[in-house]
Design a protein around this motif. Structure first.
Motif, PDB file in Angstrom:
ATOM      1  N   GLY A 112      -3.816  -7.261   1.043  1.00 56.21           N
ATOM      2  CA  GLY A 112      -4.087  -6.553  -0.205  1.00 56.21           C
ATOM      3  C   GLY A 112      -3.103  -5.426  -0.456  1.00 56.21           C
ATOM      4  N   ALA A 113      -2.770  -4.678   0.610  1.00 55.39           N
ATOM      5  CA  ALA A 113      -1.802  -3.585   0.469  1.00 55.39           C
ATOM      6  C   ALA A 113      -0.421  -4.126   0.088  1.00 55.39           C
ATOM      7  CB  ALA A 113      -1.729  -2.789   1.767  1.00 55.39           C
ATOM      8  N   ALA A 114      -0.056  -5.258   0.701  1.00 52.69           N
ATOM      9  CA  ALA A 114       1.249  -5.855   0.389  1.00 52.69           C
ATOM     10  C   ALA A 114       1.307  -6.326  -1.061  1.00 52.69           C
ATOM     11  CB  ALA A 114       1.536  -7.017   1.340  1.00 52.69           C
ATOM     12  N   VAL A 115       0.207  -6.945  -1.515  1.00 59.38           N
ATOM     13  CA  VAL A 115       0.169  -7.411  -2.909  1.00 59.38           C
ATOM     14  C   VAL A 115       0.210  -6.215  -3.864  1.00 59.38           C
ATOM     15  CG1 VAL A 115      -1.255  -8.559  -4.640  1.00 59.38           C
ATOM     16  CG2 VAL A 115      -1.015  -9.557  -2.374  1.00 59.38           C
ATOM     17  N   ALA A 116      -0.508  -5.133  -3.516  1.00 62.30           N
ATOM     18  CA  ALA A 116      -0.484  -3.937  -4.363  1.00 62.30           C
ATOM     19  C   ALA A 116       0.915  -3.328  -4.404  1.00 62.30           C
ATOM     20  CB  ALA A 116      -1.492  -2.916  -3.835  1.00 62.30           C
TER      21      ALA A 116
END
Length: 567
Positions: free
Chosen positions: A59-63
């Motif tokens: 999720g952090a990478a996608v954000a």
């Protein structure tokens, strides 16, 4: 294409374009790396291990990718709009510096298409096309690198798609190149026909030939439709070929993955993750067909824009020399244009404050002589001098400031009368503008027009008569207050009342200035201090009016015909 784009933009705009391109590349790499986290996520989910840390990381990478993509898209939009505004200015400034000879009859449609749809299409690359194109190339390559890290066999199999996609795109480019070029030519012809049709309405209707001109315009528009259909059909094989290539590669990866999983060489979680990554590669690759077509069209416009911007304007001196006199001289001037010699070894002088009239038959080179004095062209041989200084050593801006030109065909910009007069000297006071108008007898026109000074003249001055347009032109020249005046038979198509008013304005304009006038009417010629007769691009006779009449040559014959017409 990027190289052409950066060259067209120039140094001032190339740097922000490079920054935007780098940001788009980073965003595309971040997208591919974010998808790489699907492998440990799926491995944890299928293996019964805690998946929360990997899900949080994913999720952090996608954000992070979303933030980068937003910044890249925003930068592309800002750069695109800035470039569009800047390129309109750059194109306009460059067109204003090109020699008058560059503007032949084919340029109207070409420049119209380029300045309209062409420039929007070319500069839209940064705002709309570059980001998706970089993503369609870089994101799949990043994903393939991730796949190779997990299983080199699957990675190499996926990488095999790269040359196949490149071949399909190259063939598509070749197939559509001819169609794109034909579409551009058809667009240019149709634009020229529309402009010609609108401008020629009075003549066509007077001659009863509007139906014929409609047919020509219809033919041009039908040509655009055929060219558009051919362009679309040319892109179909590329789209189908790219889709088949991607599907074949994905099917091969699926078969290879199943074989490796059954043999125990790869786990189910890794296989599922790699197939998800492969499927994610397919979407941007399939979009390459549409993006590639738009980029090819944009590149064609960039190439045409680049060709115009690389057309050399008249050279400017490194250190301009400013003349302190305003006499004129042509020394053995030869000038060729359109495959023929217009002036052939012409030599003449005009003393400061002298009025020289230039007469001769049509095509003798009279207007060309004025154009050379104003340096609309450069001579092929010889020299043109102002105050003893070659015009090529003076510099365009300094030369223009010393010369006022009144043409036979006056063009006025679509604005008010006052705005058109102020073109002569934008910083002039209201009192100076009014004084110039009175001297040109333009105040008579202003008084009878609704709106007065705020009255609009229409495109090209269409709302004014020929004599009224000439008065605006003379007022503009008077306001400029240049020491050299060039007149190109300004009264040849005026009624007697307008001619008298224009003559009065011309007399005030010529007072105390060095004047070269192209003239046909004897009233204009006899006011000159000296007369030059041009014939066949050469000086046939030169002298005063009485002297040339006594000589009994070409000027005497010209004078006799004029005298007969007056009777």
């Amino acid at each position: 294409m990027i190289t052409t784009l950066l060259r067209v933009l120039g140094d001032a705009y190339a740097r922000p374009m490079r920054r935007t391109l780098a940001l788009m590349t980073v965003a595309a790499v971040a997208e591919g790396l974010a998808y790489a986290l699907l492998v440990p996520v799926l491995r944890a989910l299928l293996g019964g291990e805690p998946a929360t840390p990997w899900l949080v990381a994913f999720g952090a990478a996608v954000a992070g990718y979303a933030v980068l993509r937003y910044a890249a898209d925003l930068s592309g939009m800002r750069v695109g709009t800035t470039l569009l505004r800047g390129m309109y200015h750059r194109l306009g400034e460059h067109l204003a510096r090109l020699p008058i000879g560059w503007y032949d009859t084919t340029r109207v449609g070409e420049v119209s298409v380029m300045a309209g749809r062409g420039l929007l299409q070319a500069m839209g690359v940064a705002a709309h096309l570059l980001g998706p194109f970089v993503s369609a190339l870089v994101t799949p390559l990043t994903i393939v690198a991730v796949m190779t890290a997990f299983d080199w066999r699957m990675g190499l199999a996926a990488l095999a798609a790269a040359p196949a996609v490149a071949v399909v795109q190259a063939r598509a480019a070749r197939a559509t190149a001819a169609a794109d070029a034909d579409r551009h030519e058809r667009d240019k012809e149709a634009t020229g026909r529309v402009i010609e049709f609108l401008q020629a309405q009075p003549v066509l209707r007077a001659g009863g030939r509007s139906g014929e001109r409609f047919a020509l315009l219809d033919d041009a528009l039908r040509g655009v439709r055929r060219a558009s259909r051919a362009t679309v059909l040319a892109t179909v094989p590329a789209a189908v070929g790219l889709t088949l290539t991607v599907q074949v590669v994905f099917t091969a990866l699926l078969a290879l993955g199943a074989y490796l999983a059954l043999g125990g060489s790869i786990g189910a979680a890794e296989l599922l993750a790699i197939l998800v990554l492969a499927a994610r590669c397919a979407d941007p690759l399939l979009s390459l067909s549409e993006i590639g077509g738009k980029l090819r069209a944009a590149r064609a416009e960039l190439d045409r824009l680049d060709a115009v911007l690389r057309t050399e304007p008249l050279p400017e001196p490194a250190t301009p020399v400013l003349p302190d006199r305003h006499d004129l001289e042509l020394e053995a001037v030869t000038f060729r244009h359109g495959g023929r010699t217009v002036l052939d070894g012409v030599s003449l002088t005009v003393a400061q404050g002298e009025r020289l009239a230039v007469v001769g038959p049509s095509g003798a080179g009279k207007s060309t002589l004025l154009h050379l004095l104003a340096r609309f062209y450069d001579v092929d041989a010889g020299a043109v001098r102002v105050g003893g200084v070659d015009v090529r050593d003076i510099g365009a801006e300094a030369l223009v400031s010393r010369v006022a030109i009144v043409f036979q065909d006056v063009y006025l910009f679509d604005g008010t009368i006052e705005e058109n007069v102020r073109l002569g000297r934008p910083g002039a006071t209201d009192a100076e503008v009014r004084a110039a108008a009175r001297a040109a007898r333009l105040d008579e026109v202003v008084e009878r027009l609704p709106g007065g000074w705020s009255a609009h003249v229409g495109e090209g001055g269409a709302l004014l008569s020929g004599g009224e347009r000439q008065r605006v032109s003379i007022a503009r020249a008077l306001l400029k207050d240049a020491p050299i005046v060039l007149l190109d038979e300004v009264t040849s198509a005026l009624d007697p009342v307008s001619e008298a008013a224009v003559h009065a304005g011309i007399e005030r304009l010529m007072a105390g200035r060095t004047v070269v006038m192209v003239a046909h009417r004897m009233r204009t010629v006899r006011r000159a201090d000296r007369i030059v007769v041009l014939d066949g691009g050469r000086v046939a006779e030169e002298g005063g009016h009485d002297e040339l009449v006594r000589l009994g040559g070409r000027y005497a014959a010209f004078w006799a015909v004029s005298a007969a017409d007056r009777r």
